[in-house]
Design an enzyme around this catalytic site. Structure first.
Site, short mmCIF file in Angstrom:
data_model
loop_
_atom_site.label_atom_id
_atom_site.label_comp_id
_atom_site.label_asym_id
_atom_site.label_seq_id
_atom_site.Cartn_x
_atom_site.Cartn_y
_atom_site.Cartn_z
N GLU A 194 0.83 -1.25 0.08
CA GLU A 194 0.09 -0.15 -0.15
C GLU A 194 1.00 1.27 -0.06
O GLU A 194 0.58 2.22 0.76
CB GLU A 194 -0.81 0.19 1.38
CG GLU A 194 -1.90 -0.96 1.04
CD GLU A 194 -2.93 -1.06 2.28
OE1 GLU A 194 -2.72 -0.60 3.29
OE2 GLU A 194 -4.19 -1.47 2.13
N GLU A 263 -6.67 -7.42 -0.94
CA GLU A 263 -7.18 -7.50 0.16
C GLU A 263 -8.77 -7.07 -0.03
O GLU A 263 -9.19 -5.75 -0.27
CB GLU A 263 -6.62 -6.31 1.27
CG GLU A 263 -5.33 -6.68 1.61
CD GLU A 263 -4.77 -5.57 2.87
OE1 GLU A 263 -5.67 -4.73 3.07
OE2 GLU A 263 -3.49 -5.67 3.10
#
Length: 887
Positions: A194, A263
């Site tokens: 991320e 995710e």
């Protein structure tokens, strides 16, 4: 019936032995698959030369014990997963620079081998930054002490350490022959995590870092694809992937890359004082179905099993010890129903579509209405012939829709997707839940066999079994307690001193108060005030070892009135961390303790600058240093008997011994009677506890699955303690005399601590005649050969206890028009009088059962022309207790 149960028990033991041998053999041989390669095209990952549609289950190995891993993996596979995904936790594996730990909960090789032996693949996210609501985002705290280091940017000291650790992990996997081309389960790796969320904070150095990280990873020769999640500028040979609640609209940054969802947030994390998250199964299934409908090919549940933040591993600040995450498998590894079962059905439907999904390069789009659409996949099947699958979506949040598709009529509930594996028949709709609902029951401990002699130690009051009536206590010193303290002119940053070896850091300075100061205070009112520009997470202020007050917050201003006596006074400040920051840019600069200026106000001659005072520092607690929570060292401390009428006191150590509950159900400590602190069982750190009440407002009275989900929607537990039960893994318990030690910070009553077991004690099923047939029927020879029409198959109610349990009673059963919901069913106007006997005969005494929802199953039609439903409520009990039941 008793004989059949004994036969079942013997068969189960034999089956368990066979499974164990099958699992153990490949671990010994070191090979789990015939070696194969993994590549990809724009459509999907290509495994052994074939495109695959993959479902992945997120499981973090340190959030469970090694003894739990096999069951978690098996339940993931049973639920339809093809892949297990995990982060690699740097600070767990290298707690001290150059000293590695791959044992116990950090035995990564063992975890990967268990995945391989189960026949599942692995997506290994090395990072090494992980976020994950994990302490310091997975970074070891020693990293911040390296001169000139800046995390996650084009910084040579950081890149050197990052490359060393990533190389260590890749080499470890290669040496253990765990990559797919070696016959192992690893099919994909991840570098960074991320980073796109923070990249702009680093400017050009951030962009350069992304390129370096990708090049470094590829240069390790792992032989499998690498991904970067939430990284729109990922280099061409790295797959960029999506994270979020919904990823059906995501497109990678190149047409040569497949659509991956690393995710899928199926719940959310919880902070102390917060309510509990809940994402409805219908919405989660909708998000997943939409992802595959619109071209996705790999989806991972974050989390499939959340687990527990044992010890001091929770990040934050202020993340709770439980990492349940509202996942399909709960904190203890039990199935969360209906979420687990509904997703299992979804995965089965997607697998039925896989031949068509991989045959088509892209779906055909067809608009069915203003908010309704179809995506059709068709092509040539691998075994010859044409294949076709379709997804029909209704994205209207409020209204059902009636649509025409391929000449047939379909009804689509609001916010739902219907899946048609043959482009004709509906196998699954995301809004129609046919899976059972489980209600977790928390029961007082039943002593294990052979421990009946200690029953007199258990106190019973109001039907609660308390853990012990015999407790010992020890007072933790207030202030400087050991010779390993030091003095420094000025206030030091908390982590620079503690190195995160403890949550606690004592600061002590001497304050001299004159007679003039006393007179000044008598004349002008209030005494002095400690004022600090900014602090985190907990600050306690003591004067002459007496608590003046405490402040809790995240980089908040601290103002605490204090009272001094004439002469010399000891001012003690205790700073405390409750999980280090795990998210954001410049983590190395976040720190803990104090920021800015600190002063003591209210003196006659003006304020005192505490920032420049001489301070004596002491890291941690004396009890921590003496390891009085361990079996080996606790007897060396000077414990005293705690009287039952003792008043709650701050900074107290408590200990007792207890025997474990009988059976195999997960064990928890109920610490609702305590304040805040930490707990250990047999030296194993259970985690932090805190009896803090969540806000009263914010929880919805009813949870509507329709519409986009966010972490504030459908929350529960408002106005109640955020967490009261703390997991004690069975493998950490001895047959008897288990040592429980607590450090209590604020005051509590250990005599009201109880040990309990958790299980899915109540199961409910509610399925109507209009529900789709069981997914397993699509794979039967009769359907495949064309001798059976799927439309002729009746739906079923499926009840399934946890392993080691059987259905001990049927509390309610009605075929007709029952009213209500689980644990609140009632008979409606239409009811088959034989419902209870039919269901009892099919289910009682069995681990699982199927009951057909049809007039045939119940012999007659109780109300012709009326749509009928079967509602069942049952109870599960440990199978060893069944011999005591009469049938």
């Amino acid at each position: 019936m008793a004989e059949s149960i004994r036969t079942f028990s013997l068969q189960w033991r034999i089956l368990s032995l066979i499974i164990a041998l099958l699992v153990y053999f490949p671990i010994l041989s070191g090979s789990y698959f015939k070696p194969f390669n993994v590549s990809y095209d724009h459509r999907a990952l290509i495994i052994a030369g074939k495109r695959r549609m993959l479902v992945s289950a997120g499981i973090h190995y340190p959030r469970a014990t090694p003894e739990m891993w096999s069951d978690l993996i098996a339940k993931s596979k049973e639920g339809g997963a093809d892949v297990v995904q995990t982060y690699v936790f740097w600070n767990g594996h290298e707690p001290v620079k150059g000293q590695y730990n791959f044992e116990g909960r950090y035995d990564l090789v063992k975890f990967v081998k268990l995945i391989g032996s189960s026949g599942l693949y692995l997506h290994l996210r090395i990072g090494p930054y992980v976020c994950a609501e994990w302490n310091f985002g997975g970074f070891p705290v020693w990293l911040r002490d390296i001169p000139g280091i800046e995390f996650r940017t084009d910084n040579e000291p950081f890149k050197k350490e990052m490359q060393k650790f990533v190389t260590k992990i890749v080499d470890l996997m290669r040496e253990a022959k765990l990559f797919c081309w070696q016959g192992g389960p690893i099919i994909m790796l991840q570098i960074e995590n991320e980073y796109g969320d923070v990249e702009k904070s680093y400017g050009q150095k951030g962009k350069d870092y992304v390129k370096w990280a990708a090049s470094m990873a590829l240069g390790l020769g792992a032989g499998v694809p690498w991904v970067m999640c939430k990284q729109t500028d990922a280099p061409e040979n790295i797959i960029d992937a999506c994270n979020g609640y919904y990823c059906d609209g995501f497109k990678p940054n190149s047409r040569t890359k497949p659509v991956l969802w690393t995710e899928d947030w199926d719940g959310w994390y919880t902070k102390w004082g917060g309510s509990l998250p809940h994402r409805p199964a219908e919405d989660l299934a909708f998000a997943v179905a939409r992802f595959y409908q619109r071209g996705g090919s790999f989806q991972n549940y974050y989390m499939y099993f959340g687990g527990t933040n044992f010890g001091r591993t929770s990040g934050g600040p202020f993340y709770i010890t439980s990492y349940d995450y509202d996942a399909p498998l709960d904190e203890y590894g039990l199935r969360s129903e209906p979420k687990w079962g509904h997703l299992k059905d979804l995965h089965a439907a997607i697998k039925l579509c896989e031949p068509a999904l991989v045959a088509a390069d892209a779906p055909q789009y067809r608009k069915l209405g203003s908010k309704q659409e179809a995506h059709i996949y068709h092509g040539d099947g691998e075994t010859g012939g044409k294949v076709c699958a379709a997804f029909l979506a209704n994205i209207d949040e409020h209204k059902s829709a009636h649509v025409k598709f391929n000449g047939q009529s379909y009804t689509l509930p609001p916010w739902s997707v219907s899946i048609l594996p043959d482009c004709r028949h509906v196998a699954f709709n995301t809004a129609k839940v046919g899976a059972q609902t489980s209600v977790k029951t928390v029961e007082s401990a039943r002593p294990s066999l052979g421990s009946m002699s200690i029953l007199q130690k258990v106190v019973r009051q109001d039907n609660v079994s308390y853990i012990s009536k015999s407790w010992m206590a020890l007072k933790e010193p207030i202030g400087i307690w050991g010779e390993n303290n030091f003095t420094f002119q000025g206030l030091l940053e908390h982590l620079n001193v503690t190195k995160d070896r403890s949550d606690y850091l004592w600061h002590k300075t001497r304050i001299s108060v004159s007679e003039d100061d006393i007179s000044f205070w008598k004349k002008n009112g209030p005494n002095s005030t400690v004022s600090i520009d900014s602090m985190r997470d907990v600050l306690r202020v003591f004067v002459n070892k007496q608590l003046a007050g405490s402040i809790v917050g995240h980089w908040v201003k601290a103002v605490q009135p204090v009272r001094f006596i004439q002469g010399n006074n000891d001012l003690l400040l205790l700073t405390q961390t409750v999980g280090l920051q795990n998210y954001g840019a410049f983590l190395e600069k976040d720190g803990a303790g104090f920021r800015g200026k600190a002063k003591l106000t209210g003196f006659k001659n003006g304020d005192l600058d505490l920032s420049k005072s001489s301070w004596t520092y002491q890291v941690g607690l004396k009890g921590e240093a003496d390891k009085i929570y361990t079996v080996e060292h606790n007897e060396k401390a000077e414990w005293s008997t705690l009287e039952t009428d003792a008043s709650p006191s701050i900074f107290m150590w408590y200990k007792t011994y207890f025997d474990p509950p009988a059976g195999t159900d997960p064990v928890v400590l109920n610490l609702e009677s305590m304040g805040r602190g930490q707990a250990w069982v047999n030296g194993q750190h259970i985690g932090r506890y805190w009896n803090i009440i969540s806000q009263k407002d914010g929880c919805d009275r009813t949870c509507d699955y329709r519409g986009a989900y966010n972490s504030d929607k459908c929350t529960t537990n408002c106005g109640k303690p955020t967490q009261t039960r703390y997991h004690v893994p069975r493998s950490w318990l001895k047959p008897s005399s288990n040592l429980l030690v607590l450090f209590e910070e604020t005051g509590g009553n250990p005599f009201k601590i109880s040990v309990k077991t958790v299980t899915a004690g109540i199961l409910c099923g509610q399925v109507s005649e209009s529900h789709y047939p069981p997914l397993r029927k699509w794979s039967t020879p009769d359907y495949i050969n064309g001798t059976m029409s799927i439309n002729s198959v009746a739906p079923e109610v499926h009840l399934h206890c946890e392993d080691g349990h059987v259905i001990s009673s049927i509390e309610f059963a009605s075929y007709g028009t029952p009213r209500g919901s689980c644990d609140g069913f009632s008979i409606g106007k239409c009811h088959a009088s034989n419902s209870l006997s039919i269901v009892s005969e099919a289910c009682k005494g069995r681990n699982s059962c199927f009951i057909e929802v049809s007039n045939t199953a119940f012999i007659s039609d109780p109300c012709s022309g009326t749509l009928k439903t079967l509602a069942v409520m049952s109870r599960c009990s440990p199978s060893q207790n069944m011999s005591d039941l009469s049938f």
